[in-house]
Design a protein around this motif. Structure first.
Motif, PDB file in Angstrom:
ATOM      1  N   MET A   1       0.860  -1.187   0.000  1.00  0.00           N
ATOM      2  CA  MET A   1       0.000   0.000   0.000  1.00  0.00           C
ATOM      3  C   MET A   1       0.896   1.236   0.000  1.00  0.00           C
ATOM      4  O   MET A   1       1.895   1.279   0.720  1.00  0.00           O
ATOM      5  CB  MET A   1      -0.862   0.045   1.269  1.00  0.00           C
TER       6      MET A   1
ATOM      7  N   ARG B   1      -2.630   5.596   0.858  1.00  0.00           N
ATOM      8  CA  ARG B   1      -3.605   4.532   1.059  1.00  0.00           C
ATOM      9  C   ARG B   1      -3.532   3.981   2.488  1.00  0.00           C
ATOM     10  O   ARG B   1      -4.560   3.700   3.098  1.00  0.00           O
ATOM     11  CB  ARG B   1      -3.355   3.407   0.049  1.00  0.00           C
TER      12      ARG B   1
ATOM     13  N   GLN C   1      -6.945   4.175   4.403  1.00  0.00           N
ATOM     14  CA  GLN C   1      -7.659   2.909   4.565  1.00  0.00           C
ATOM     15  C   GLN C   1      -7.338   2.200   5.877  1.00  0.00           C
ATOM     16  O   GLN C   1      -8.111   1.362   6.322  1.00  0.00           O
ATOM     17  CB  GLN C   1      -7.337   1.973   3.393  1.00  0.00           C
ATOM     18  N   VAL C   2      -6.204   2.534   6.468  1.00  0.00           N
ATOM     19  CA  VAL C   2      -5.815   1.813   7.678  1.00  0.00           C
ATOM     20  C   VAL C   2      -5.714   2.753   8.881  1.00  0.00           C
ATOM     21  O   VAL C   2      -6.405   2.585   9.880  1.00  0.00           O
ATOM     22  CB  VAL C   2      -4.479   1.061   7.472  1.00  0.00           C
TER      23      VAL C   2
ATOM     24  N   PRO D   1      -9.152   5.119   9.728  1.00  0.00           N
ATOM     25  CA  PRO D   1     -10.277   4.342  10.269  1.00  0.00           C
ATOM     26  C   PRO D   1      -9.984   3.770  11.660  1.00  0.00           C
ATOM     27  O   PRO D   1     -10.858   3.761  12.518  1.00  0.00           O
ATOM     28  CB  PRO D   1     -10.453   3.204   9.255  1.00  0.00           C
ATOM     29  N   LEU D   2      -8.733   3.320  11.881  1.00  0.00           N
ATOM     30  CA  LEU D   2      -8.416   2.739  13.181  1.00  0.00           C
ATOM     31  C   LEU D   2      -8.292   3.812  14.258  1.00  0.00           C
ATOM     32  O   LEU D   2      -8.551   3.566  15.431  1.00  0.00           O
ATOM     33  CB  LEU D   2      -7.121   1.918  13.092  1.00  0.00           C
TER      34      LEU D   2
END
Lengths: 237, 309
Positions: free
Chosen positions: A154, A158, A162-163, A166-167
């Motif tokens: 990634m 990204r 995407q990681v 969100p976390l």
């Protein structure tokens, strides 16, 4: 459909708040009771709903700007081994350390009376919790997860979208929640600069020695801040 | 094929990897064995450019990887780490689908690949694809980690102590699964571990590292020979070196062929096919005999084991 069920108490509280705003002009006896010397205890210079709308515009507008700054700052602070972190943290802490009332007073000559200096003061005041929440949230993402994300190929953007974000979202959201409550509660001082809001009855009441006005303005400002806090708590879950 | 060409990595003044040259043949399973701090992980992470060497180069199928952009390089290299690193906010199927989606596969192809991989790592797809990582045991999570690494069918797999955090029984299950997957898929695998038993169980080739240097490299039997480097001996345990060496030798190569004059006694314990001498010795100890039979009628005597060791 779990969320609507949980939202029921909140909606009931919001309805109670609006009902109280609607009923306020008819509750002279209530507002007057603690202040027997006040001749006209009922606030009637401006409609409560107009004040509520203006208050929300001010505080939500300021939070949107503060969120953008805090989020951007927090992301920057955690890139490149956190080189910019001390600088950004100091800058945002400094911004919050200026009392909003002083910020308004200092901004008056530049920005004039009204909403603009109030917005500035609120943004300065509210962006630190968003920054801190963002930094803490991004710091909290497990190193193994980041290692795996990079290892799968990634790209940096990204991995962030995407990681990491969100976390980190729950912690960021809790920072945002603090910012919203601060901003709604503090927006009342905008009345000093002539910005119409739920603080207006407070300022008018202080000027005219009318404790009943101060009580009403203070009550509705605090109530709104609590409601917003509850709403964001619901969103965070 | 992976080739390290005098690669060095320094952190400050200390060389964590010190001018290491090593070749891993295509389809081989090379185990990098060493204690913690020996530089084995750092060396492995150079292959997918998670670590950039300060000197030397790494070649992948003849291409210097320094010329390949890290992201596209990594799409072709599976990566499995000890702490697994599954994305906790994604379901198992989405975790496995990470690289195929990065490569732009269509949904149907991704879904069927996910199911095939779950089967490959021994987890029923219908039971696991919709789970979240927190609903998995440690062993299951690492199987998913392996499936994610294999998702886009990369020719190379890097595994950094993938089983070290697991309970012994679970670990053995995964080691067996990995051997099977390696046999089925013919991936080139670079496997890092500090566990001697694991290294000997898995390795086609063994590379032993200490203080950033490559001490020994070759087939396990060569690395464990009697006149091995003293440091290698110490690493494997001087007292147990011979025992480990037995584990690298095939029983069939030391056995006596079935002879008509001396037929194998019927009551001899029978060694499973493809056993090594260590297993043969264990079977003798277990059954209290000094002979065992191999499938096909050959016999193995205790003296044969002593001669081979």
């Amino acid at each position: 459909m779990r969320l609507p069920r949980r939202a029921v108490p909140l909606l009931a509280q919001a309805a109670a708040f609006l009902l109280a705003l609607w009923a306020a002009p008819h509750l002279g006896a209530l507002w007057g009771a603690p202040f027997p010397d006040v001749q006209r205890p009922v606030w009637d210079q401006r409609g409560w709903f107009a004040l509520l709308g203006a208050h929300l515009m001010l505080s939500v507008g300021a939070v949107v700007i503060a969120a953008a700054l805090g989020l951007g700052g927090g992301i920057l602070a955690t890139r490149g081994q956190g080189r910019l972190r001390p600088l950004l943290d100091a800058l945002f802490a400094l911004a919050q350390s200026v009392p909003p009332i002083a910020a308004i007073a200092l901004a008056l000559p530049l920005l004039g009376f009204g909403a603009a200096p109030t917005m500035l003061a609120l943004v300065l005041y509210a962006c630190l919790p968003v920054l801190r929440g963002t930094v803490a949230g991004l710091d909290g993402v497990a190193p193994a997860v980041l290692d795996a994300a990079r290892g799968t190929g990634m790209g940096a953007a990204r991995v962030l979208w995407q990681v990491e974000l969100p976390l980190a979202a729950p912690v960021i959201l809790s920072g945002l929640r603090v910012a919203v409550v601060l901003s709604i509660a503090t927006a009342a001082v905008g009345a000093m600069a002539g910005a119409e809001c739920l603080g207006t009855p407070i300022v008018v009441g202080l000027a005219n020695n009318n404790g009943a006005y101060v009580l009403q303005g203070g009550l509705f400002t605090a109530w709104l801040a609590l409601l917003a806090d509850r709403a964001l708590a619901l969103l965070a879950r | 094929m992976i080739r390290f060409d005098r690669v060095t990595k320094r952190y400050g003044h200390r060389a964590v990897v010190d001018s290491v040259s090593l070749e891993v043949r295509k389809g081989g399973l090379c185990v990098l064995l060493g204690e913690s701090g020996s530089g084995k992980s750092t060396l492995m992470r150079m292959v997918n450019r998670m670590v950039e060497p300060d000197a030397g180069r790494v070649m992948l199928d003849g291409t210097d990887i320094a010329n390949v952009p890290p992201e596209s390089l990594r799409h072709g290299i599976g990566y499995v780490i000890q702490s697994v690193g599954l994305f906790p906010h994604w379901r198992v199927a989405d975790n496995i689908a990470t690289v195929p989606r990065l490569l732009g596969w269509d949904a149907a192809r991704v879904a069927s690949r996910v199911d095939a991989l779950l089967q490959l790592v021994g987890l029923p797809p219908e039971d696991f694809r919709a789970r979240y990582p927190h609903e998995l045991s440690g062993g299951q999570a690492q199987r998913i980690g392996l499936a994610r690494a294999l998702a886009a069918d990369p020719p190379v797999l890097l595994m950094d102590e993938p089983f070290s955090a697991l309970d012994p029984g679970i670990r053995r299950g995964l080691q067996v699964a990995l051997r099977r997957i390696h046999a089925e898929t013919a991936k080139t695998i670079l496997f890092v571990t500090h566990d001697v038993e694991e290294a000997l169980l898995l390795a086609d080739e063994l590379a032993v590292m200490q203080d950033g240097r490559l001490l020994a490299h070759g087939r396990p039997a060569e690395v464990l020979r009697r006149d091995a480097d003293p440091v290698v001996k110490r690493l494997f345990g001087e007292a147990t070196l011979a025992f480990h060496r037995l584990g690298t030798l095939r029983a069939a190569n030391a056995a006596r062929p079935a002879s008509a004059t001396q037929p194998a006694e019927a009551q001899l314990p029978i060694l499973p096919p493809d056993s090594n001498l260590k297993q043969a010795l264990m079977l003798m100890l277990e059954s209290g005999t000094d002979q065992v039979a191999l499938p096909g009628g050959a016999t193995l005597h205790l003296s044969d084991i002593l001669a081979a060791a």
